[in-house]
Design a protein around this motif. Structure first.
Motif, mmCIF file in Angstrom:
data_model
loop_
_atom_site.group_PDB
_atom_site.id
_atom_site.type_symbol
_atom_site.label_atom_id
_atom_site.label_comp_id
_atom_site.label_asym_id
_atom_site.label_seq_id
_atom_site.Cartn_x
_atom_site.Cartn_y
_atom_site.Cartn_z
ATOM 1 N N LEU A 256 0.829 -1.205 0.000
ATOM 2 C CA LEU A 256 0.000 0.000 0.000
ATOM 3 C C LEU A 256 0.863 1.254 0.000
ATOM 4 C CD1 LEU A 256 -2.750 1.364 0.096
ATOM 5 C CD2 LEU A 256 -2.712 1.096 2.578
ATOM 6 N N ALA A 257 1.933 1.252 0.792
ATOM 7 C CA ALA A 257 2.820 2.418 0.836
ATOM 8 C C ALA A 257 3.468 2.663 -0.520
ATOM 9 C CB ALA A 257 3.881 2.222 1.912
ATOM 10 N N LEU A 258 3.954 1.607 -1.151
ATOM 11 C CA LEU A 258 4.570 1.772 -2.478
ATOM 12 C C LEU A 258 3.555 2.238 -3.512
ATOM 13 C CD1 LEU A 258 6.937 -1.322 -2.636
ATOM 14 C CD2 LEU A 258 7.623 1.080 -2.672
ATOM 15 N N ALA A 259 2.347 1.690 -3.460
ATOM 16 C CA ALA A 259 1.313 2.103 -4.412
ATOM 17 C C ALA A 259 0.948 3.572 -4.209
ATOM 18 C CB ALA A 259 0.079 1.221 -4.256
ATOM 19 N N LEU B 271 2.870 5.907 -2.840
ATOM 20 C CA LEU B 271 4.008 6.731 -3.248
ATOM 21 C C LEU B 271 4.123 6.803 -4.771
ATOM 22 C CD1 LEU B 271 6.679 5.659 -0.612
ATOM 23 C CD2 LEU B 271 5.543 7.872 -0.796
ATOM 24 N N MET B 272 3.834 5.707 -5.431
ATOM 25 C CA MET B 272 3.938 5.693 -6.889
ATOM 26 C C MET B 272 2.848 6.551 -7.539
ATOM 27 S SD MET B 272 5.223 1.847 -7.736
ATOM 28 C CE MET B 272 5.004 2.057 -9.477
ATOM 29 N N GLN B 273 1.742 6.762 -6.841
ATOM 30 C CA GLN B 273 0.690 7.632 -7.375
ATOM 31 C C GLN B 273 1.184 9.073 -7.489
ATOM 32 O OE1 GLN B 273 -2.578 6.876 -8.362
ATOM 33 N NE2 GLN B 273 -1.865 4.773 -8.224
ATOM 34 N N ARG B 274 2.058 9.468 -6.557
ATOM 35 C CA ARG B 274 2.533 10.846 -6.518
ATOM 36 C C ARG B 274 3.902 11.024 -7.170
ATOM 37 N NH1 ARG B 274 -1.375 11.113 -3.254
ATOM 38 N NH2 ARG B 274 -1.826 11.927 -1.272
ATOM 39 N N ALA B 275 4.566 9.960 -7.494
ATOM 40 C CA ALA B 275 5.930 10.044 -8.022
ATOM 41 C C ALA B 275 5.935 10.421 -9.501
ATOM 42 C CB ALA B 275 6.642 8.705 -7.829
ATOM 43 N N SER B 276 7.104 10.851 -9.946
ATOM 44 C CA SER B 276 7.267 11.180 -11.367
ATOM 45 C C SER B 276 7.339 9.886 -12.180
ATOM 46 C CB SER B 276 8.530 12.012 -11.570
ATOM 47 O OG SER B 276 9.669 11.249 -11.226
ATOM 48 N N LYS B 277 7.172 10.027 -13.475
ATOM 49 C CA LYS B 277 7.159 8.862 -14.369
ATOM 50 C C LYS B 277 8.443 8.032 -14.266
ATOM 51 C CE LYS B 277 5.614 6.762 -18.258
ATOM 52 N NZ LYS B 277 5.030 5.480 -18.002
ATOM 53 N N PRO B 278 9.665 8.626 -14.277
ATOM 54 C CA PRO B 278 10.878 7.794 -14.163
ATOM 55 C C PRO B 278 10.967 7.047 -12.833
ATOM 56 C CG PRO B 278 11.440 10.006 -14.945
ATOM 57 C CD PRO B 278 9.999 10.023 -14.570
ATOM 58 N N TRP C 280 9.512 -9.774 0.561
ATOM 59 C CA TRP C 280 10.237 -9.369 -0.650
ATOM 60 C C TRP C 280 9.573 -9.939 -1.900
ATOM 61 C CZ3 TRP C 280 14.037 -12.363 -3.628
ATOM 62 C CH2 TRP C 280 14.702 -11.587 -4.571
ATOM 63 N N ARG C 281 9.140 -11.188 -1.822
ATOM 64 C CA ARG C 281 8.538 -11.834 -2.988
ATOM 65 C C ARG C 281 7.084 -11.405 -3.217
ATOM 66 N NH1 ARG C 281 10.970 -14.736 -6.829
ATOM 67 N NH2 ARG C 281 9.129 -16.001 -6.924
ATOM 68 N N GLY C 282 6.341 -11.089 -2.163
ATOM 69 C CA GLY C 282 4.917 -10.856 -2.320
ATOM 70 C C GLY C 282 4.466 -9.409 -2.355
ATOM 71 N N THR C 283 5.377 -8.485 -2.072
ATOM 72 C CA THR C 283 4.989 -7.079 -2.049
ATOM 73 C C THR C 283 4.536 -6.592 -3.413
ATOM 74 O OG1 THR C 283 6.425 -6.628 -0.181
ATOM 75 C CG2 THR C 283 5.830 -4.756 -1.536
ATOM 76 N N ALA C 284 5.128 -7.103 -4.469
ATOM 77 C CA ALA C 284 4.780 -6.644 -5.816
ATOM 78 C C ALA C 284 3.306 -6.891 -6.118
ATOM 79 C CB ALA C 284 5.656 -7.334 -6.857
ATOM 80 N N PHE C 285 2.814 -8.050 -5.760
ATOM 81 C CA PHE C 285 1.408 -8.345 -6.024
ATOM 82 C C PHE C 285 0.507 -7.377 -5.262
ATOM 83 C CE2 PHE C 285 -2.561 -10.609 -5.117
ATOM 84 C CZ PHE C 285 -2.998 -10.819 -6.412
ATOM 85 N N SER C 286 0.803 -7.149 -3.984
ATOM 86 C CA SER C 286 0.013 -6.204 -3.199
ATOM 87 C C SER C 286 0.096 -4.808 -3.798
ATOM 88 C CB SER C 286 0.506 -6.172 -1.750
ATOM 89 O OG SER C 286 0.311 -7.411 -1.141
ATOM 90 N N MET C 287 1.295 -4.418 -4.214
ATOM 91 C CA MET C 287 1.471 -3.092 -4.807
ATOM 92 C C MET C 287 0.635 -2.946 -6.078
ATOM 93 S SD MET C 287 4.855 -1.317 -6.364
ATOM 94 C CE MET C 287 4.700 -2.259 -7.876
ATOM 95 N N LEU C 288 0.628 -3.980 -6.911
ATOM 96 C CA LEU C 288 -0.144 -3.911 -8.147
ATOM 97 C C LEU C 288 -1.645 -3.852 -7.877
ATOM 98 C CD1 LEU C 288 1.880 -6.449 -10.314
ATOM 99 C CD2 LEU C 288 1.814 -3.971 -10.554
ATOM 100 N N VAL C 289 -2.112 -4.613 -6.913
ATOM 101 C CA VAL C 289 -3.535 -4.600 -6.567
ATOM 102 C C VAL C 289 -3.936 -3.241 -6.006
ATOM 103 C CG1 VAL C 289 -5.273 -5.586 -5.013
ATOM 104 C CG2 VAL C 289 -3.704 -7.087 -6.250
ATOM 105 N N TYR C 290 -3.130 -2.727 -5.072
ATOM 106 C CA TYR C 290 -3.445 -1.418 -4.500
ATOM 107 C C TYR C 290 -3.318 -0.304 -5.540
ATOM 108 C CZ TYR C 290 -3.665 -3.312 0.223
ATOM 109 O OH TYR C 290 -4.030 -4.008 1.340
ATOM 110 N N SER C 291 -2.347 -0.401 -6.442
ATOM 111 C CA SER C 291 -2.210 0.607 -7.499
ATOM 112 C C SER C 291 -3.450 0.617 -8.388
ATOM 113 C CB SER C 291 -0.974 0.337 -8.354
ATOM 114 O OG SER C 291 0.189 0.582 -7.628
ATOM 115 N N ALA C 292 -3.928 -0.563 -8.734
ATOM 116 C CA ALA C 292 -5.143 -0.637 -9.560
ATOM 117 C C ALA C 292 -6.337 -0.035 -8.827
ATOM 118 C CB ALA C 292 -5.428 -2.081 -9.938
ATOM 119 N N ALA C 293 -6.437 -0.305 -7.536
ATOM 120 C CA ALA C 293 -7.545 0.246 -6.757
ATOM 121 C C ALA C 293 -7.430 1.764 -6.639
ATOM 122 C CB ALA C 293 -7.579 -0.387 -5.373
#
Length: 186
Positions: A82-85, A87-94, A157-170
């Motif tokens: 959730l934190a990464l998602a 943060l990525m909402q507010r971050a620049s494209k690069p 480390w292995r599972g954060t990506a899935f959570s990040m992708l789900v939260y980013s989509a939401a």
């Protein structure tokens, strides 16, 4: 009945491959059947459960399972995802591209490669201890002294990506008007 006809094969497969094994496991939980090829089994009632809950090794396994679940899945993966998602909402494209690439790479690595990387990170002469030595902090053999920490970290480390992708989509589905109204309200 014709409306549910297309579901019949899926339901049949679920019954055979999911409900059947679960029912069999429940049945043999109340018997003295052993994995050593015992020919006869007899009903023992709740004796297996009484023996399990009196066994210190079983209680330790239950405790470690709870610690692993809370530390890695609930706190680690969900909170970090959730934190990464967010943060990525507010971050620049690069920054979004780099962060997403690094996080998703950990998710798509083959298990053998991920296992070797984590072994190299946690072993006595590994990366973690090298960093701790450089910081003049005590190091240890993490795989033997705190294995639940190493396994929980690996799962995060292995599972954060899935959570990040789900939260980013939401988060991407939240209308801009709601976000703007929240910013105006403070």
């Amino acid at each position: 009945m014709p409306r549910f006809l297309p579901l019949t094969p899926a339901l049949a497969l679920l019954l055979v491959f999911l409900a059947g094994p679960i029912a069999y496991c429940v049945l043999i939980a109340f018997t003295d059947l052993q994995l050593t090829g015992q020919a006869q089994e007899s009903f023992v009632g709740l004796d297996n459960f009484r023996r399990a809950f009196r066994d210190d090794a079983f209680l330790n396994a239950v405790w470690l399972t709870l610690v692993f679940t809370v530390a890695s899945a609930l706190v680690g993966q969900n909170t970090l995802g959730l934190a990464l998602a967010a943060l990525m909402q507010r971050a620049s494209k690069p920054v979004r591209t780099l962060t997403g690439g690094v996080v998703v790479t950990a998710w798509v690595l083959p298990e053998v490669v991920a296992g070797f990387l984590l072994y190299a990170f946690f072993r006595r002469e590994g990366t973690l201890n090298a960093v701790l030595d450089w910081l003049h902090l005590p190091s240890q053999n993490w795989l033997f002294t705190l294995p639940i920490l190493a396994v929980s970290f690996a799962n995060v480390w292995r599972g954060t990506a899935f959570s990040m992708l789900v939260y980013s989509a939401a988060l991407n589905e939240i209308p801009k008007e709601i976000t703007e109204a929240a910013e105006v309200d403070g």
